[in-house]
Design a protein around this motif. Structure first.
Motif, mmCIF file in Angstrom:
data_model
loop_
_atom_site.group_PDB
_atom_site.id
_atom_site.type_symbol
_atom_site.label_atom_id
_atom_site.label_comp_id
_atom_site.label_asym_id
_atom_site.label_seq_id
_atom_site.Cartn_x
_atom_site.Cartn_y
_atom_site.Cartn_z
ATOM 1 N N SER A 4 -29.282 -47.332 84.451
ATOM 2 C CA SER A 4 -27.876 -47.727 84.525
ATOM 3 C C SER A 4 -27.650 -48.514 85.800
ATOM 4 N N ALA A 5 -26.805 -49.522 85.711
ATOM 5 C CA ALA A 5 -26.561 -50.417 86.845
ATOM 6 C C ALA A 5 -25.068 -50.561 87.100
ATOM 7 N N GLU A 35 -20.605 -43.398 87.662
ATOM 8 C CA GLU A 35 -21.412 -42.203 87.378
ATOM 9 C C GLU A 35 -20.892 -41.457 86.158
ATOM 10 N N ASP A 36 -19.579 -41.310 86.070
ATOM 11 C CA ASP A 36 -18.998 -40.612 84.925
ATOM 12 C C ASP A 36 -19.319 -41.319 83.616
ATOM 13 N N VAL A 69 -24.682 -51.198 81.845
ATOM 14 C CA VAL A 69 -24.128 -51.829 83.043
ATOM 15 C C VAL A 69 -22.636 -51.550 83.173
ATOM 16 N N VAL A 70 -22.253 -51.097 84.357
ATOM 17 C CA VAL A 70 -20.845 -50.986 84.723
ATOM 18 C C VAL A 70 -20.475 -52.242 85.506
ATOM 19 N N HIS A 82 -25.733 -41.500 98.872
ATOM 20 C CA HIS A 82 -25.467 -40.165 98.325
ATOM 21 C C HIS A 82 -25.679 -40.094 96.823
ATOM 22 N N ARG A 83 -25.473 -41.218 96.111
ATOM 23 C CA ARG A 83 -25.355 -41.156 94.663
ATOM 24 C C ARG A 83 -26.484 -41.841 93.889
ATOM 25 N N LEU A 84 -27.112 -42.847 94.474
ATOM 26 C CA LEU A 84 -28.121 -43.589 93.719
ATOM 27 C C LEU A 84 -29.322 -42.678 93.451
ATOM 28 N N ARG A 85 -29.858 -42.787 92.251
ATOM 29 C CA ARG A 85 -31.004 -41.957 91.889
ATOM 30 C C ARG A 85 -32.241 -42.390 92.671
#
Length: 267
Positions: A29-30, A100-101, A54-55, A149-152
């Motif tokens: 996901s991007a 993320e959601d 993609v968001v 904090h959030r990126l995998r």
């Protein structure tokens, strides 16, 4: 009914027959900021083609974002447009949380949103300077901070800069300064994020044939840009998108902290 001869010739149904390889970003996901038009739209198209969900962050043009999502959905892709004015307090964190959601987690961040400001030192107001720094420096800084904090793990960050950091263009002092700051953010983040297997790189386009880049530019200046390229033309959004596609894919795992000058040999 398929006969033995057909199976033998095509390999279909045989033990060990080769299946088509999945797209390189399948399952990824991007988040692409400024993704509804121009270079950003080209990047979204490339990432979707490579299998990513993609968001698309956009500020104003909801119609363009919706049209992009619908067109790519018709081709089997998945795009989520999200409105966000990245210069407003808290907007970057909200965009990342919503991304993320929508996707379950982000693997790729492309900081593409930015603004161009042309003006000589004497003519650039303090408000002009603050506006360009807010979108071109502060917003990607905050996005990279969210990514911390959030990126995998094993993710990718690409910052879209400009050849204006390598070439001194008159009347682009504030713009050049903003992109130079972004280049340095790349170098520092590459060091900080390496322990998690995250690469951070910059792509610096030269003159690109989009409405945003060429608006208000005199024809003779556009011709100078074309002559500066070894190929005698302006870049296209796809030219930049393909470089980004490489950087976020598996083959670029050993590249980090780099600035790729995607300018057709002009730099």
């Amino acid at each position: 009914m398929t006969g033995a001869k057909d199976v033998e010739e095509t390999g279909v149904g045989r033990p060990g027959a080769q299946r088509p390889a999945p797209a390189p970003l399948t399952g990824k996901s991007a988040l692409v900021t400024g993704g509804s038009r121009g270079v950003g739209r080209g990047i979204v198209e490339r990432l979707v083609r490579d299998g990513a969900v993609v968001v698309v962050g956009f500020r104003q043009d909801a119609d363009a974002a919706a049209a992009l999502a619908a067109r790519l959905a018709a081709a089997g892709g998945l795009v989520h447009p999200v409105r966000a004015d990245l210069t407003r307090p808290g907007a970057v964190a909200r965009l990342f949380a919503e991304a993320e959601d929508l996707t379950g987690g982000i693997n790729i961040l492309v900081n593409n949103a930015g603004t161009m400001l042309r003006g000589k030192f004497a003519d650039t107001t303090e408000e002009d300077f603050d506006r360009i720094m807010a979108l071109n420096v502060k917003a990607p800084f905050l996005a990279i901070q969210q990514a911390a904090h959030r990126l995998r793990d094993g993710g990718r960050i690409v910052n879209i800069s400009s050849t204006a950091t390598a070439l001194a263009h008159p009347s682009q002092a504030a713009y050049s300064a903003s992109k130079a700051a972004l280049d340095q953010l790349t170098r520092v983040a590459a060091k900080e994020f390496a322990r998690r297997g995250i690469t951070v790189n910059t792509v610096s386009p030269g003159g690109v044939e989009t409405a945003e880049v060429t608006a208000g530019v005199r024809p003779e200046v556009l011709q100078q840009w074309r002559r500066a390229s070894a190929f005698g033309r302006l870049g296209l959004p796809q030219d930049i998108a393909d470089v980004v596609g490489f950087l976020v894919g598996p083959d670029a795992r050993w590249l980090s902290g780099q600035n790729l000058q995607a300018a057709g040999g002009a730099v």
